[in-house]
Design an enzyme around this catalytic site. Structure first.
Site, PDB file in Angstrom:
ATOM      1  N   HIS A  75      38.627  42.454  49.366  1.00 24.81           N
ATOM      2  CA  HIS A  75      39.637  41.453  49.729  1.00 24.81           C
ATOM      3  C   HIS A  75      40.664  42.144  50.622  1.00 24.81           C
ATOM      4  CE1 HIS A  75      38.063  38.249  47.206  1.00 24.81           C
ATOM      5  NE2 HIS A  75      37.748  39.200  46.353  1.00 24.81           N
ATOM      6  N   ARG A  77      42.993  40.705  52.431  1.00 19.30           N
ATOM      7  CA  ARG A  77      44.296  40.025  52.333  1.00 19.30           C
ATOM      8  C   ARG A  77      44.904  39.625  53.665  1.00 19.30           C
ATOM      9  NH1 ARG A  77      42.864  38.720  47.623  1.00 19.30           N
ATOM     10  NH2 ARG A  77      43.575  39.943  45.838  1.00 19.30           N
ATOM     11  N   ASN A 107      38.670  34.407  51.336  1.00 18.39           N
ATOM     12  CA  ASN A 107      39.740  33.639  50.664  1.00 18.39           C
ATOM     13  C   ASN A 107      41.128  34.123  51.071  1.00 18.39           C
ATOM     14  OD1 ASN A 107      39.503  36.097  49.278  1.00 18.39           O
ATOM     15  ND2 ASN A 107      40.205  35.229  47.348  1.00 18.39           N
ATOM     16  N   HIS A 192      30.558  33.581  43.460  1.00 20.37           N
ATOM     17  CA  HIS A 192      31.360  33.990  42.310  1.00 20.37           C
ATOM     18  C   HIS A 192      30.998  33.001  41.200  1.00 20.37           C
ATOM     19  CE1 HIS A 192      35.441  34.959  40.305  1.00 20.37           C
ATOM     20  NE2 HIS A 192      34.962  33.929  39.621  1.00 20.37           N
ATOM     21  N   HIS A 245      29.697  40.457  41.532  1.00 18.76           N
ATOM     22  CA  HIS A 245      30.283  41.067  40.320  1.00 18.76           C
ATOM     23  C   HIS A 245      29.736  40.571  38.984  1.00 18.76           C
ATOM     24  CE1 HIS A 245      32.629  37.388  40.668  1.00 18.76           C
ATOM     25  NE2 HIS A 245      33.383  37.857  41.639  1.00 18.76           N
ATOM     26  N   ASN A 291      38.778  39.227  36.913  1.00 18.11           N
ATOM     27  CA  ASN A 291      37.899  38.087  36.734  1.00 18.11           C
ATOM     28  C   ASN A 291      36.638  38.287  37.561  1.00 18.11           C
ATOM     29  OD1 ASN A 291      36.838  35.586  36.173  1.00 18.11           O
ATOM     30  ND2 ASN A 291      38.049  34.536  37.738  1.00 18.11           N
ATOM     31  N   ASP A 318      34.935  44.705  44.819  1.00 18.25           N
ATOM     32  CA  ASP A 318      35.840  43.560  44.579  1.00 18.25           C
ATOM     33  C   ASP A 318      37.292  44.039  44.662  1.00 18.25           C
ATOM     34  OD1 ASP A 318      36.665  40.990  44.193  1.00 18.25           O
ATOM     35  OD2 ASP A 318      36.037  40.829  42.100  1.00 18.25           O
ATOM     36  N   HIS A 322      47.087  43.428  44.908  1.00 16.77           N
ATOM     37  CA  HIS A 322      48.080  42.432  44.522  1.00 16.77           C
ATOM     38  C   HIS A 322      49.475  43.033  44.620  1.00 16.77           C
ATOM     39  CE1 HIS A 322      45.563  39.124  43.349  1.00 16.77           C
ATOM     40  NE2 HIS A 322      44.808  39.907  42.598  1.00 16.77           N
ATOM     41  N   GLY A 337      42.593  41.006  38.975  1.00 16.00           N
ATOM     42  CA  GLY A 337      42.067  41.871  40.018  1.00 16.00           C
ATOM     43  C   GLY A 337      42.586  43.291  39.984  1.00 16.00           C
TER      44      GLY A 337
HETATM   45 ZN   LIG Z   1      34.955  36.799  42.589  1.00 19.93          ZN
HETATM   46 ZN   LIG Z   2      36.252  38.914  44.897  1.00 19.88          ZN
END
Ligand SMILES: [Zn+2]
Ligand SMILES: [Zn+2]
Length: 439
Positions: A75, A77, A107, A192, A245, A291, A318, A322, A337
């Protein structure tokens, strides 16, 4: 249509790496040897190579020289949350972890759900990334699960695959249509797996530990029930599916059955699910909230066995940076996360390889060559003529994961304060030195 990654240009490395134990399962290589890189390509592999003029020398006795790692699940970001990570810091973290290519999930804010957003990112990566960076595109517009993205156009723009990761697949019908599309575009859909009704308001694995702590649980079937649905759709459509994952024995059993049926399904596991358990959560450290959640040791052991056997094809981090305000709150309120790029190899090497549970060459395959194949990238290999995509590791080095020592903009590492074994000291990505601990 070829999969692409983007990074800054620059001069190819000229370096002699002397006396490392080079381990490359693909090349059938496991020996102490000198490796000469000229202009970013592996020029010679032999004993007693003399350093030519203007070639840097790295004395590497006692170290491991490995094909560089590839992360299918990062990620980044950006766009939108550059307070947590950006392409420069993600690249730096990746390079410090031995990665030679990473793929960002879609995302972001906005989501990578149109060619203009993807092209903006690829331009940015071409200007700023020091490690080759590629991108997933969203499967659905704004990850809302209602309308498919323009998958053909996004594949042409270089997307490695399609995923709404961050959220589960909202509609089986949408997944079905996406799997029909990826057959034409030669891509895959990464899922996911999570049934929201079973997930509920859970914050950790549902079991003895959650009962003891009085925390709302996430049952194993929240994952496996959705894995079953995704596999059913993949069986019907025969489109390429990648399961993100995986964390439960139940999900692995369904994956094994799908493999027996010959379905085009691949899967990944994270360093945290392979090395940590829900027992760790008794500290209520918000950095251990992820998660899918950390599972009991029986699941962890099943995951390690699946990684060993190849049922689980690859490791993926993953990596989920944050902001402090999202993690410096009580466990229940924290976001899910952990970061992972800088600790992945060390966490796995110390817990699994040094302890004798997993062979080094298997770990190398699962972190480097297998994910490269899934992505459709050239496979990193330590062989004459190949582009240098490699990392040098001090397997004996012990180090403590400290916030100040991380390259990521975020410090929410599940291993913060922990001592790990195995440290990357040099990474050459796309033929250029991306990380050198002497610098
Ligand atoms: Zn995920
Ligand atoms: Zn992810």
């Amino acid at each position: 249509m070829t999969v692409r990654t983007w990074c800054r240009g620059g001069a190819g490395a000229d370096v002699l790496i002397r006396g490392a134990r080079a381990v490359d399962p693909l090349a059938g290589l496991d020996q102490v040897v000198d490796v000469l890189v000229r202009k970013g390509r592996i020029a010679e592999i032999a004993d007693g190579i003399e350093a030519p003029a203007r070639v840097g020398l790295v004395e590497a006795e006692g170290k491991l020289l490995l094909p560089g790692f590839v992360d299918l699940h990062t990620h980044l970001r950006t766009p939108g949350r550059e307070d947590e990570e950006d392409l420069v810091t993600a690249s730096a973290a990746a390079a410090a972890g031995g990665y030679v290519a990473v793929f960002g999930m879609a995302n972001t804010e906005p989501a990578v759900d149109s060619a203009p957003v993807l092209e903006g990112l690829t331009r940015e990566a071409a200007a700023r990334s020091t490690v080759p960076t590629g991108f997933f595109a969203a499967m659905s517009k704004d990850l809302a699960g209602k309308q498919l993205t323009e998958m053909h156009e996004l594949a042409e723009a270089g997307a490695v695959g399609f995923s709404d990761d961050g959220v589960p697949v909202r509609s089986a019908q949408l997944l079905r249509r996406a799997l029909q599309y990826v057959k034409v575009t030669d891509r895959f859909v990464a899922v996911h797996a999570q049934d929201d009704s079973l997930m509920g308001a859970g914050v950790m694995h549902e079991g003895a530990v959650s009962a003891k702590l009085g925390l709302a649980g996430i049952p194993a079937i929240a994952e496996s029930a959705d894995v079953v649905r995704a596999l059913e759709v993949a069986r019907y459509e025969h489109g390429r599916l990648h399961l993100c994952h995986l964390s439960t024995t139940l999900a692995l059993e369904h994956l094994a059955r799908a493999r027996d049926l010959g379905l085009p399904v691949t899967a990944e596991a994270t360093p945290h699910h392979l090395t940590l358990t829900d027992e760790c959560v008794t500290t209520l450290d918000p950095n251990l909230k992820m998660n899918p959640p950390l599972r009991p040791d029986a699941d962890r052991r099943a995951l390690v066995e699946a990684l060993r056997s190849g049922l689980v094809d690859c490791v993926a981090t993953d990596h989920a940076p944050h902001a402090e305000q999202e993690k410096e709150v009580p466990f229940e309120a924290a976001t899910f996360g952990t970061t992972g790029l800088e600790t992945a190899f060390a966490a796995l090497y110390g817990a699994l390889v040094a302890s004798g549970q997993l062979a080094l060459d298997v770990l190398v395959t699962r972190m480097s060559q297998a994910p490269a194949r899934i992505a459709g990238l050239p496979v990193p290999s330590i062989a004459v003529g190949e582009q240098a995509d490699l990392c040098l590791v001090d397997g004996a080095a012990r180090w403590v994961v400290e916030a100040g020592g991380l390259h990521s903009k975020s410090t929410n590492s599940a291993w913060l304060g922990q001592s790990l074994q195995g440290r990357v000291t040099l990474t050459v990505a796309a033929g250029r030195v991306a990380f050198d601990d002497r610098a």
